[in-house]
Design an enzyme around this catalytic site. Structure first.
Site, short mmCIF file in Angstrom:
data_model
loop_
_atom_site.label_atom_id
_atom_site.label_comp_id
_atom_site.label_asym_id
_atom_site.label_seq_id
_atom_site.Cartn_x
_atom_site.Cartn_y
_atom_site.Cartn_z
CD GLU A 35 -12.27 -6.98 7.16
OE1 GLU A 35 -11.09 -6.84 7.55
OE2 GLU A 35 -13.11 -7.60 7.83
CB CYS A 53 -5.25 -7.29 3.41
SG CYS A 53 -6.16 -8.81 3.55
P1 NAD Z 1 -7.81 1.55 -2.60
O1 NAD Z 1 -8.24 2.06 -1.27
O2 NAD Z 1 -6.99 2.40 -3.46
O3 NAD Z 1 -9.09 1.15 -3.48
C1 NAD Z 1 -10.06 0.26 -3.02
C2 NAD Z 1 -11.38 0.59 -3.65
O4 NAD Z 1 -11.81 1.87 -3.20
C3 NAD Z 1 -11.38 0.66 -5.18
O5 NAD Z 1 -12.52 -0.02 -5.66
C4 NAD Z 1 -11.47 2.14 -5.45
O6 NAD Z 1 -12.10 2.45 -6.67
C5 NAD Z 1 -12.32 2.61 -4.29
N1 NAD Z 1 -12.23 4.04 -3.98
C6 NAD Z 1 -11.32 4.95 -4.37
N2 NAD Z 1 -11.61 6.17 -3.87
C7 NAD Z 1 -12.74 6.03 -3.14
C8 NAD Z 1 -13.55 6.94 -2.37
N3 NAD Z 1 -13.24 8.21 -2.24
N4 NAD Z 1 -14.64 6.43 -1.73
C9 NAD Z 1 -14.96 5.13 -1.83
N5 NAD Z 1 -14.24 4.24 -2.55
C10 NAD Z 1 -13.14 4.69 -3.20
O7 NAD Z 1 -7.10 0.14 -2.30
P2 NAD Z 1 -6.38 -0.81 -3.35
O8 NAD Z 1 -5.08 -0.17 -3.74
O9 NAD Z 1 -7.33 -1.25 -4.40
O10 NAD Z 1 -6.07 -2.10 -2.44
C11 NAD Z 1 -4.95 -2.22 -1.65
C12 NAD Z 1 -5.27 -1.94 -0.20
O11 NAD Z 1 -6.34 -2.75 0.24
C13 NAD Z 1 -4.12 -2.27 0.73
O12 NAD Z 1 -3.98 -1.26 1.70
C14 NAD Z 1 -4.55 -3.57 1.37
O13 NAD Z 1 -3.95 -3.83 2.62
C15 NAD Z 1 -6.03 -3.37 1.48
N6 NAD Z 1 -6.72 -4.64 1.62
C16 NAD Z 1 -7.27 -4.97 2.83
C17 NAD Z 1 -7.90 -6.20 3.00
C18 NAD Z 1 -8.50 -6.60 4.33
O14 NAD Z 1 -9.26 -7.55 4.38
N7 NAD Z 1 -8.22 -5.90 5.41
C19 NAD Z 1 -7.99 -7.09 1.93
C20 NAD Z 1 -7.41 -6.73 0.71
C21 NAD Z 1 -6.79 -5.51 0.56
#
Ligand code: NAD
Length: 468
Positions: A243, A277
């Protein structure tokens, strides 16, 4: 300050090191997050693997009852969790903030508890029967973002366990504490090892998605990180639900009833300070109503206070973290430099927290970063269009495809146009409404797979076709 612990196999586990979690409203320390190492990662996977066979073989009725019990346990601790959420995430306690998120988490848990995956009979003939069974996958790794840590945590964990999997959840390092408490509370009713939590920085997350002990990853976060998770899944062909980011368009048609639409547009864009999101992130407005729609949105913006989430009249809290705050500031400055007209807001509010006001930017177009990129914060670009074809083409000219909306007094015309938007959820005279029985997910680079309802539950299963 409170030291939190990992929850592995039903018990608290200390780590060699800790890191302070910061309150984005005032820079104070909320608590200490444990920094798990590779050793704890192996240990937590091991615990989830050991718990899997018994949980898989637990009856459906029992698993349902235990999911209901999780909802009751979360309900009982709702206020404590909501306050912790406000402290580490920044969103207001009241209004559409932390208590609202807790209600969502509990409501989704209750609804998911009642879902069923009956055996499907494909063929029943004298010479044989063909059935489709849905079986749990094994150990699910869950990685969550910082915008709705508890609710998204429940969106991952509950369908996974309802279907018979065991789970290791890893929250964002920016908002880990409420998730730790959530898992601790879940463990007061669940058998040990069924739901575990580890915390650490992004390196731990990367190691987790590479780890061979997970059979599936459910990931919510940015598209850039989602691609890394997908790459990491290759070796073991882990199942994936992704997501990811969005840049949802809303199209306002010339016949819109501005007075009734503006409130919905405003909340569609700014729910959770725009850190949602499927928030409305680009608004396309027909030229004949453009100025009136802008005026009405400016008026509503003037009624909503940005401030510390603990103050009762706060509607919007701070941006959750410095990087996001800088990103929002940068996009607004870039839009301004490219002809954007700031109608309201447009400069940080100052103080100890990451406070940025609700900001509306007019006279921008596709090609400006604020329109093309996901802002994920309290700013909305408003784009003027002349023909509906032009609006549709610009709305679809994006690598993202999470949600989209059309605003009009003519429901049939609006619905027809909404169905042409390239996105996973299309709304008419609404933006962002979701419910536990309706599938939600992104197309294009906004994700793979769906969450919620029977469709979402199936993502936590594999198919076995039984010929007898
Ligand atoms: P992010 O991608 O920076 O981080 C999300 C998670 O990924 C964190 O727990 C982080 O520690 C982890 N992460 C970081 N590097 C990683 C790697 N190499 N491998 C695996 N995991 C890793 O996102 P964010 O800034 O926390 O959240 C904002 C983003 O999330 C926005 O783009 C938003 O649109 C999206 N989002 C999407 C939905 C949906 O349902 N589509 C819902 C909420 C947020």
């Amino acid at each position: 300050m409170d030291r939190y612990a990992l929850i592995i196999d039903g018990g608290k586990v200390e780590t060699p090191e800790y890191r302070a979690v910061i309150n984005p409203a005032d820079g104070s320390v909320v608590g200490q997050m444990p920094l798990a190492t590779a050793a704890e990662l192996d240990r937590v996977v091991d615990a989830a693997r050991r718990a899997f066979p018994e949980w898989r073989d637990t009856s459906d009725e029992r698993r349902k009852a235990l999911c209901r019990a999780v909802a009751d346990a979360l309900e009982e601790k709702k206020e404590e969790l909501a306050r912790l959420l406000t402290a580490e995430q920044g969103k207001p306690l009241a209004k559409l903030g932390s208590r609202f998120e807790m209600d969502g988490a509990i409501g989704w848990t209750r609804a998911t508890a009642e879902l069923n995956l009956p055996i499907e009979v494909i063929e029943e003939a004298a010479d044989g029967r063909v059935e489709v069974h849905r079986k749990p996958i094994g150990v699910v790794g869950s990685i969550t973002p910082w915008n709705y840590p508890v609710m998204i945590g429940c969106w991952h964990v509950i369908p996974a366990i309802r279907a018979g999997n065991t789970v290791v959840i890893k929250p964002s390092p920016l908002t880990p504490l409420a998730t730790i408490r959530m898992v601790e509370i879940m463990n007061t009713v669940l058998p040990r090892g069924v739901v575990n939590v580890i915390t650490g920085d992004d390196d731990l997350a990367a190691e987790m998605s590479r780890h061979q002990g997970f059979d599936k990853m459910v990931f919510t976060g940015s598209t850039a990180t989602g691609k890394k998770v997908m790459a990491s899944a290759v070796d073991t062909l882990k199942r994936l639900t992704l997501e990811l980011g969005g840049n949802d368009a809303g199209i306002v048609l010339p016949d819109v009833d501005i007075a009734s639409a503006a409130e919905g547009i405003f909340w569609g864009a700014f729910l959770n300070n725009g850190q949602t999101c499927a928030a409305l992130k680009r608004l396309y407005v027909h030229e004949c109503v453009y100025d009136d729609v802008c005026d009405e949105l400016v008026r509503i913006a003037g009624t909503a206070k940005t401030g510390n989430g603990l103050e009762a009249d706060t509607v919007f809290g701070p941006v959750q973290n410095k990087a996001q705050f800088d990103h929002v500031s940068e996009l607004v400055n870039d839009a301004r430099a490219n002809g954007g007209r700031v109608l309201v807001g447009g400069n940080p509010l100052g103080g100890d927290g990451y406070f940025y006001p609700i900001t509306l930017v007019a006279d921008v177009d596709n090609g400006v970063r604020l329109v093309d990129e996901e802002q994920f914060g309290p700013v909305l670009p408003i784009i003027r269009y002349a023909t509906v074809d032009e609006a549709l083409q610009k709305a679809n000219a994006s690598p993202f495809g999470l949600g989209g909306s059309v605003w009009s007094s003519d429901l049939a015309a609006a619905k027809a146009l909404a169905s042409k938007l390239e996105c996973g959820s299309a709304w008419v005279n609404n933006h962002g409404a979701i419910q536990p029985n309706a599938p939600f997910g992104g197309v294009k680079q906004s994700g793979i797979g769906v969450e919620f309802g029977a469709e979402g539950l199936k993502e936590f299963t594999v198919v076995q076709t039984v010929f007898s």
